[in-house]
Design a protein around this motif. Structure first.
Motif, short mmCIF file in Angstrom:
data_model
loop_
_atom_site.label_atom_id
_atom_site.label_comp_id
_atom_site.label_asym_id
_atom_site.label_seq_id
_atom_site.Cartn_x
_atom_site.Cartn_y
_atom_site.Cartn_z
N ARG B 49 0.98 -1.11 -0.15
CA ARG B 49 -0.32 0.04 0.19
C ARG B 49 0.95 1.65 -0.28
NH1 ARG B 49 -4.37 0.01 4.84
NH2 ARG B 49 -5.94 -2.13 3.96
N GLN B 53 0.84 4.11 -3.00
CA GLN B 53 0.23 5.01 -2.37
C GLN B 53 1.46 6.82 -2.31
OE1 GLN B 53 -1.01 4.64 1.57
NE2 GLN B 53 -2.69 4.28 1.84
N ARG B 55 3.88 6.50 -0.86
CA ARG B 55 4.62 6.95 0.31
C ARG B 55 5.97 6.89 0.80
NH1 ARG B 55 2.32 4.73 5.79
NH2 ARG B 55 3.35 6.31 6.98
N GLN B 56 6.43 5.58 0.07
CA GLN B 56 7.81 5.57 -0.29
C GLN B 56 8.31 4.78 -2.18
OE1 GLN B 56 8.49 3.02 2.87
NE2 GLN B 56 8.44 1.39 1.82
N PRO B 57 9.32 5.23 -2.32
CA PRO B 57 9.48 4.59 -3.23
C PRO B 57 10.36 3.10 -3.29
CG PRO B 57 11.39 5.98 -2.80
CD PRO B 57 10.47 5.94 -1.93
#
Lengths: 485, 419
Positions: B49, B53, B55-57
């Motif tokens: 997720r 999303q 939020r991180q690569p």
């Protein structure tokens, strides 16, 4: 910013020191790998710890704790992270100490009916191991297939069968605890000792302390004889009120069932979709009544229960005919929370308690609240002890729904207190219910609790910012609360 | 600079079905071994997720934790929310293979060995020749550790062999079934395939084994090469449409679960969806089909050997078949059947996992061997070639020459009464 703050790195020296104690594969430091540790099963508030360490024995736990004490770092104990109240949230970062690698049953002494287990041992494993000797470990939280005994001690966990058998504190003989300064102590009965305790029996102090007094590393639990016979019934009612009245009447008749659980229509539908047990999806509520004990006399008690159900207009009372049917019924009940994933991406579960006689009143209030806030609120709960679990359904992608969910949860708990109950039955205060402490306790009560805590943790470094009013909250949560105000 | 919006590689509803309750943790073999939540289903879904999303690569750590997943799907059985973990995993792996560059060795392993050799029985036979030569000459010690480990999996006496296109029923005919001969099965377990066909013949079925059938696509799907898996599915659907069969029987659990999921695989292909559903609806594991007539399975002579059963992940978790194989074994072994502790915890084989993640595979293999030895059984029965190779290798390593690992078809064929 929608999520908790990025953890600052702990210094390379401390990282190295941690690795020196537990080994490289048992230290987690990078942002990417810390993410999953930013919350437990309570997902409304999130924050990253600075590091997670996974020690393999009490000695390693004590060394890690001493290192953290030296550097004044918060420590956060974590079992399986199944808390529903944010009990293991790293509110201000710190070093999370996970007990997942300390999960062994060290000794099963069936003749003295006790077992020595490590803090990270899964609850259900104890009963599985004791089964062949006709014994079991009684506290059975719904998360028992994953949650740990150490976590159960910290939260004084309950479960459906605590109506008759009591909660965790009634089944723990003694335990080893690593205090926040690294000292290792044993409270209560020792593994090689008799049932009596020398000096003060301090075992009750840390049970239910929500991990704020230290880290429970080994536990000596009591095993009880498995009941000889069961009668497990499913009562089907047109309304929650009828089912609630039945609960009161069964207890009033002098019958103490092993468990007495209620599910309302919405949750019954979700559970049926998940497990296909055969629940009627059009009934207003169902009651699970389990009688246990000696085989003789159980039939007569069961007849009486059926009679009481019928008096309260039960549509039907089904009896589990085989052990498999009984197991399926309990599986459906215990995994009901999880089945919520089929109804909604997120849920907020509340854990209020009301006197049994007030069950109809609180259920009516929950229905009203649901209509007012425009969110569905299914209910599945331990009716026998008046411990309700309204599950407020929301979608975290919609900030307005999040706000309404928080509000709904709050007004329901306020109502519980107003009706003569409390804000938590078994899930604990954690971060979730901090605001209710002042409503439920006087300033003197809270001061006394703070003083006791200071005996164990004078620096307030162990699982900080839980339980007490005035604790820090995650920045983002404050933001949401402000919107809601 | 990489500034594009994160790619939506997961079905959002399917990924949000996980409510982070944590009930899956204790079912996950890699979590049990490491205690690291990033190696648990809940942790891996969190990483997926976070990736989706933005939020991180896509970082090395994430790839590592996804790689380390066995794909055993024990978590799906434990999950109360009905999260389709296997589906999420395959799509995440597909995303990783498109966007992440691997070491030369891993690339060779994945692109050549797993995609170009295993799914082709003839190629695999050729590839096995040098390996068998090394074993015959006892020259293993000259090889690096990973190769030694891989080599230890190859059985001492693999049996290959084509099945006839039609094998008629013995006695009175009750119907016709198709048979999938499998890739590993047909090269290393030819005898097991023959035993399976005989069992079906004895149960009254004509068995059709179309020579034009190909790999089921499981190895591709599990390693994130969904397009290749779809191609494989289309070939098999078309081949079996040529034959009028009551069921399509498979004796390898790993293949069986993929064959049953063709309809998910071809979900977005309107030309094939309907055909895929018809095909998948007919696929049955051998034990599922044979257990319909338990009375036919009686021991030939009084059975005195202690027997236990290991649940293949793709049978127990992906297909939820645990009762039928036990019933079949118990029909022969009676009171000599003993349950295996952690019978449904993955043995570490997991398709090609023991090649790509040898260290964890070995840890889980040892765990399995210890549990088997604790039962005191002399025969351990299972229903998947990967498990069989892994368990055989584990028992060999432990010096347990008195314990035999058998495919359920071989077990039934050897010990049941033949009229």
């Amino acid at each position: 910013m929608p999520y908790g703050t990025v953890a600052e790195q702990i210094s390379p020296q401390i990282q190295q020191a941690l690795i020196g104690i537990v080994g490289k594969e048992n230290v987690i430091c990078g942002h990417e790998e810390l993410l999953v540790y930013e919350c437990d099963a309570y997902t409304l508030e999130k924050n990253l710890p600075n590091a997670v360490v996974l020690p393999r024995n009490s000695k390693e736990v004590a060394e890690v704790v001493r290192l953290c004490a030296k550097h004044n770092l918060p420590i956060i104990p974590r079992g399986a992270g199944t808390s529903l109240s944010g009990s293991v949230l790293a509110v201000t970062g710190g070093v999370m100490i996970g007990l997942a690698r300390m999960n062994r049953i060290l000794d099963l002494d069936h003749r003295n009916r006790r077992a020595l287990v490590e803090g990270g041992c899964v609850n259900a494993w104890v009963t599985n191991a004791a089964k062949s000797h006709g014994l079991l470990y009684a506290p059975d939280p719904s998360s028992q297939s994953a949650c740990t005994i150490g976590g159960n001690v910290a939260m004084n966990s309950g479960g459906p069968h605590t109506l008759k058998y009591g909660v965790t504190t009634n089944h723990v003989l003694g335990y080893e605890i690593v205090l926040p300064d690294g000292e290792v102590l044993w409270f209560g009965t020792t593994p090689d000792g008799g049932e009596d305790v020398d000096g003060y029996d301090l075992r009750g102090t840390a049970i239910g302390s929500e991990g704020m007094f230290g880290i429970v590393t080994r536990v000596l639990v009591r095993l009880i004889k498995a009941p000889q016979a069961f009668k497990t019934m499913l009562g089907i009612f047109e309304s929650v009120d009828d089912a609630s009245q039945t609960v009161s009447d069964i207890i009033a008749a002098g019958i103490v069932p092993g468990a007495l659980e209620m599910m309302d229509q919405l949750i019954t539908q979700a559970v049926e979709a998940a497990y296909h047990f055969g629940f009627p999806t059009d009934a207003g509520a169902v009651l699970i009544v389990e009688l246990d004990g000696l085989g003789a006399g159980l039939d007569k008690q069961a007849e009486r229960v059926v009679e009481i159900c019928k008096q309260n207009r039960a549509r039907e009372v089904r009896m589990a005919k085989t052990e498999q049917e009984r197991a399926d019924l309990w599986k459906s009940r215990k995994r009901a929370f999880g089945a919520i994933g089929r109804l909604s991406p997120n849920f907020l579960t509340q854990d209020g308690v009301v006197p049994r006689s007030q069950l109809p009143a609180i259920m009516k209030f929950i229905r009203q609240t649901s209509e007012e806030c425009g969110l569905r609120i299914p209910n599945v709960f331990h009716a026998g002890d008046g411990n309700i679990h309204p599950l407020v359904l929301y979608d975290e992608r919609d900030p307005d729904q999040v706000r309404r969910a928080i509000d709904a949860g709050n007004v329901i708990l306020e109502k519980c207190i107003e009706l003569g109950g409390s804000a938590t039955g078994e899930h604990g205060i954690g971060v979730e219910k901090i605001d209710f402490m002042e409503k439920q306790f006087t300033k003197d009560d809270l001061d006394a609790m703070r003083k006791l805590r200071s005996v164990f943790d004078p620096d307030q470094r162990c699982n900080p910012h839980k339980m007490f009013p005035g604790s820090k909250r995650c920045g983002d949560f404050h933001h949401r609360k402000q919107i809601s105000a | 600079m990489n500034t594009h919006a994160p790619e939506q590689f997961l079905d959002e509803d399917k990924s949000l079905a996980c409510i982070h309750c944590g009930l899956c943790l204790s079912s996950c073999p890699t979590y049990l071994e490491t205690g690291n939540e990033n190696n648990s289903p809940r942790g891996r879904i969190y990483l997926m997720r976070a990736l989706q999303q933005g939020r991180q690569p896509l970082g090395d750590a994430t790839v590592h934790h996804i790689d380390l997943c066995l794909g055993c799907r024990a978590c799906e059985v434990a999950c109360p929310s009905g999260v389709q973990y296997g589906h999420l995993l395959e799509h995440t792996r597909d995303h990783i293979e498109k966007h992440h560059s691997r070491s030369t060795f891993q690339t060779f392993l994945r692109r050549v060995a797993i995609e170009k050799v295993f799914p082709f029985p003839t190629r695999m036979k050729l590839a096995l020749l040098p390996a068998r030569a090394v074993k015959l000459l006892h020259a293993e010690n000259f090889l690096p550790k990973f190769a030694r480990e891989a080599l230890s999996l190859i059985p001492d006496n693999p049996s290959a062999g084509k099945l006839p296109e039609i094998s008629p029923a013995f006695g009175e005919k009750r119907g016709t079934v198709g048979f999938i001969s499998g890739c590993v099965m047909s090269v290393m377990f030819g005898d097991t395939n023959r035993a399976s066909v005989k069992l079906l013949n004895r149960a009254g079925y004509d068995v059709v084994t179309p020579p034009a059938q190909g790999c089921c696509g499981a190895l591709h799907a599990h390693s994130g090469r969904l397009e290749l898996a779809r191609d494989a599915a289309r070939v098999n659907i078309a081949v079996f449409e040529q034959h009028n069969v009551d069921a399509i029987i498979i004796n390898a659990a790993g293949c069986g679960s993929t064959l049953k999921e063709y309809e998910n695989l071809l979900h977005h292909d309107p030309q094939w969806l309907d055909r895929a559903q018809k095909f998948s609806g007919k696929v049955k594991d051998l034990t599922e089909w044979l257990a319909k007539d338990l009375d036919a399975n009686k021991p030939a002579t009084p059975f005195k050997t202690k027997v236990t059963y290991h649940d293949a992940c793709h049978l127990a978790h992906a297909q939820r078949i645990t009762k039928q194989p036990r019933d079949l074994v118990k029909a022969i072994a009676g009171e000599n059947f003993v349950e295996l502790t952690e019978s449904d915890v993955c043995c570490g084989s997991a398709g090609t996992y023991n090649l790509t993640e040898p260290e964890m595979a070995e840890r889980l293999g040892n765990r399995k061997t210890e549990n088997i030895l604790k039962t005191g059984a002399q025969i351990v029965v299972t229903s998947n070639p990967g498990c069989l190779l892994q368990i055989q290798a584990g028992l060999r390593k432990a010096g347990a020459s008195n314990v035999k690992a058998m495919h359920i078809a071989d077990f039934l064929e050897e010990f049941s009464q033949h009229p």
